[in-house]
Write a protein that holds these residues in place. Structure first.
Motif, PDB file in Angstrom:
ATOM      1  N   UNK A  78       8.252   0.394  18.978  1.00 15.82           N
ATOM      2  CA  UNK A  78       8.608  -0.008  17.632  1.00 15.82           C
ATOM      3  C   UNK A  78       7.996   0.919  16.598  1.00 15.82           C
ATOM      4  N   UNK A  79       8.634   0.957  15.433  1.00 11.54           N
ATOM      5  CA  UNK A  79       8.022   1.510  14.233  1.00 11.54           C
ATOM      6  C   UNK A  79       7.801   0.329  13.293  1.00 11.54           C
ATOM      7  N   UNK A  80       6.589   0.198  12.805  1.00 14.06           N
ATOM      8  CA  UNK A  80       6.269  -0.824  11.819  1.00 14.06           C
ATOM      9  C   UNK A  80       6.194  -0.111  10.466  1.00 14.06           C
ATOM     10  N   UNK A  81       7.101  -0.450   9.579  1.00 15.47           N
ATOM     11  CA  UNK A  81       7.168   0.172   8.257  1.00 15.47           C
ATOM     12  C   UNK A  81       6.348  -0.660   7.278  1.00 15.47           C
ATOM     13  N   UNK A  82       5.498   0.004   6.522  1.00 17.09           N
ATOM     14  CA  UNK A  82       4.735  -0.675   5.481  1.00 17.09           C
ATOM     15  C   UNK A  82       4.719   0.212   4.246  1.00 17.09           C
ATOM     16  N   UNK A  83       4.738  -0.421   3.085  1.00 12.38           N
ATOM     17  CA  UNK A  83       4.777   0.318   1.822  1.00 12.38           C
ATOM     18  C   UNK A  83       3.405   0.250   1.179  1.00 12.38           C
ATOM     19  N   UNK A  84       2.762   1.393   1.112  1.00 13.84           N
ATOM     20  CA  UNK A  84       1.449   1.475   0.480  1.00 13.84           C
ATOM     21  C   UNK A  84       1.571   1.525  -1.029  1.00 13.84           C
ATOM     22  N   UNK A  85       0.501   1.183  -1.695  1.00 12.86           N
ATOM     23  CA  UNK A  85       0.496   1.244  -3.158  1.00 12.86           C
ATOM     24  C   UNK A  85       0.357   2.684  -3.664  1.00 12.86           C
ATOM     25  N   UNK A  86       0.970   2.954  -4.797  1.00 14.71           N
ATOM     26  CA  UNK A  86       0.776   4.218  -5.497  1.00 14.71           C
ATOM     27  C   UNK A  86      -0.523   4.062  -6.288  1.00 14.71           C
ATOM     28  N   UNK A  87      -1.455   4.965  -6.082  1.00 15.63           N
ATOM     29  CA  UNK A  87      -2.801   4.809  -6.642  1.00 15.63           C
ATOM     30  C   UNK A  87      -2.799   4.604  -8.148  1.00 15.63           C
ATOM     31  N   UNK A  88      -2.155   5.446  -8.885  1.00 14.06           N
ATOM     32  CA  UNK A  88      -2.177   5.325 -10.349  1.00 14.06           C
ATOM     33  C   UNK A  88      -1.342   4.140 -10.842  1.00 14.06           C
ATOM     34  N   UNK A  89      -0.266   3.828 -10.181  1.00 18.00           N
ATOM     35  CA  UNK A  89       0.642   2.778 -10.654  1.00 18.00           C
ATOM     36  C   UNK A  89       0.156   1.369 -10.317  1.00 18.00           C
ATOM     37  N   UNK A  90      -0.635   1.224  -9.274  1.00 18.95           N
ATOM     38  CA  UNK A  90      -1.019  -0.114  -8.810  1.00 18.95           C
ATOM     39  C   UNK A  90      -2.281  -0.634  -9.475  1.00 18.95           C
ATOM     40  N   UNK A  91      -2.860   0.160 -10.344  1.00 15.59           N
ATOM     41  CA  UNK A  91      -4.137  -0.256 -10.890  1.00 15.59           C
ATOM     42  C   UNK A  91      -5.250  -0.071  -9.883  1.00 15.59           C
ATOM     43  N   UNK A  92      -4.959   0.707  -8.844  1.00 16.37           N
ATOM     44  CA  UNK A  92      -5.951   1.022  -7.813  1.00 16.37           C
ATOM     45  C   UNK A  92      -6.489  -0.224  -7.127  1.00 16.37           C
ATOM     46  N   UNK A  93      -5.628  -1.178  -6.856  1.00 11.11           N
ATOM     47  CA  UNK A  93      -6.031  -2.439  -6.219  1.00 11.11           C
ATOM     48  C   UNK A  93      -6.170  -2.236  -4.712  1.00 11.11           C
ATOM     49  N   UNK A  94      -7.398  -2.178  -4.190  1.00  8.43           N
ATOM     50  CA  UNK A  94      -7.574  -1.965  -2.759  1.00  8.43           C
ATOM     51  C   UNK A  94      -7.013  -3.112  -1.910  1.00  8.43           C
ATOM     52  N   UNK A  95      -6.836  -4.292  -2.498  1.00 12.93           N
ATOM     53  CA  UNK A  95      -6.268  -5.413  -1.742  1.00 12.93           C
ATOM     54  C   UNK A  95      -4.841  -5.108  -1.298  1.00 12.93           C
ATOM     55  N   UNK A  96      -4.094  -4.379  -2.128  1.00 11.94           N
ATOM     56  CA  UNK A  96      -2.730  -3.994  -1.739  1.00 11.94           C
ATOM     57  C   UNK A  96      -2.743  -3.029  -0.565  1.00 11.94           C
ATOM     58  N   UNK A  97      -3.666  -2.083  -0.591  1.00 15.63           N
ATOM     59  CA  UNK A  97      -3.773  -1.136   0.519  1.00 15.63           C
ATOM     60  C   UNK A  97      -4.223  -1.846   1.787  1.00 15.63           C
ATOM     61  N   UNK A  98      -5.212  -2.701   1.694  1.00 17.10           N
ATOM     62  CA  UNK A  98      -5.678  -3.461   2.862  1.00 17.10           C
ATOM     63  C   UNK A  98      -4.561  -4.329   3.426  1.00 17.10           C
ATOM     64  N   UNK A  99      -3.728  -4.868   2.564  1.00 21.52           N
ATOM     65  CA  UNK A  99      -2.614  -5.704   2.995  1.00 21.52           C
ATOM     66  C   UNK A  99      -1.660  -4.941   3.915  1.00 21.52           C
ATOM     67  N   UNK A 100      -1.490  -3.654   3.677  1.00 28.52           N
ATOM     68  CA  UNK A 100      -0.616  -2.847   4.542  1.00 28.52           C
ATOM     69  C   UNK A 100      -1.101  -2.888   5.986  1.00 28.52           C
ATOM     70  N   UNK A 101      -2.395  -2.741   6.183  1.00 28.51           N
ATOM     71  CA  UNK A 101      -2.969  -2.741   7.531  1.00 28.51           C
ATOM     72  C   UNK A 101      -2.920  -4.127   8.158  1.00 28.51           C
ATOM     73  N   UNK A 102      -3.287  -5.149   7.370  1.00 27.44           N
ATOM     74  CA  UNK A 102      -3.260  -6.519   7.903  1.00 27.44           C
ATOM     75  C   UNK A 102      -1.831  -6.949   8.262  1.00 27.44           C
ATOM     76  N   UNK A 103      -0.880  -6.671   7.368  1.00 28.52           N
ATOM     77  CA  UNK A 103       0.508  -7.055   7.617  1.00 28.52           C
ATOM     78  C   UNK A 103       1.067  -6.316   8.831  1.00 28.52           C
ATOM     79  N   UNK A 104       0.717  -5.056   8.981  1.00 28.19           N
ATOM     80  CA  UNK A 104       1.183  -4.283  10.138  1.00 28.19           C
ATOM     81  C   UNK A 104       0.629  -4.859  11.437  1.00 28.19           C
ATOM     82  N   UNK A 105      -0.632  -5.258  11.431  1.00 32.18           N
ATOM     83  CA  UNK A 105      -1.219  -5.869  12.632  1.00 32.18           C
ATOM     84  C   UNK A 105      -0.591  -7.227  12.928  1.00 32.18           C
ATOM     85  N   UNK A 106      -0.242  -7.993  11.888  1.00 31.59           N
ATOM     86  CA  UNK A 106       0.453  -9.271  12.118  1.00 31.59           C
ATOM     87  C   UNK A 106       1.810  -9.032  12.778  1.00 31.59           C
TER      88      UNK A 106
END
Length: 169
Positions: A78-106
């Motif tokens: 399988x390929x698990x696709x996840x959309x990471x946050x754009x650093x400048x556009x997201x307000x640099x929210x690390x929770x969004x980036x962490x969510x990519x890894x957690x959601x991919x593992x789920x």
């Protein structure tokens, strides 16, 4: 217990149950890791991504979420696709980036995957500083309750490998 390993190389050459794609929200391919996975994996990946866009993700896959497709011609199931946050556009929210890894593992758990190869999500054109991205990624994987046994971070160049290695001590 999950084992975390670091590898310098090309994620499209990895053998794993699932390879994670640092996708854009369109799911239709792009540059960097996304383009490489679509090119090497072949048209089957794009066909399934188009079907996802036509059904559940008409407006695209939201940042921090993940969805799976076939791996096509990649050496994975399988390929698990996840959309990471754009650093400048997201307000640099690390929770969004962490969510990519957690959601991919789920998603990996739902598929029954025992080995997963991750890129350094959001560190390319999305501009996330590599040292912070490594810290967030490694912490998210360590803190996620998962049945995945082998998590591999596949870092494209020596600098990325060294930064992740320093954060993994």
């Amino acid at each position: 217990m999950t084992t975390i390993t670091l590898v310098q190389g090309d994620i499209t050459r990895q053998r794993a149950d699932a390879i994670v794609n640092a996708a854009n929200s369109s799911l239709l391919g792009g540059s960097g890791v996304d383009g490489a996975i679509h090119r090497r994996g072949g048209p089957a990946i794009l066909a399934e991504c188009r079907a996802l866009r036509a059904s559940r993700y008409g407006k695209g896959l939201p940042t921090g979420q993940a969805v799976a497709t076939t791996a096509g011609e990649l050496d994975a199931c399988w390929v698990i696709h996840t959309v990471g946050p754009v650093y400048r556009a997201s307000g640099s929210d690390p929770a969004l980036l962490a969510s990519c890894y957690r959601a991919s593992l789920r998603v990996a758990d739902e598929l029954g995957a025992r080995s997963v190869a991750f890129p350094a999500i959001s560190t390319g054109v999305y501009g996330w500083p590599l040292d912070d991205a490594a810290r967030v990624a490694l912490r998210a994987v360590r803190e996620t309750d998962t049945d995945v046994e082998d998590v591999r971070f596949v870092l494209f160049d020596e600098r990325a490998y060294e930064v992740f290695a320093a954060q993994n001590r």
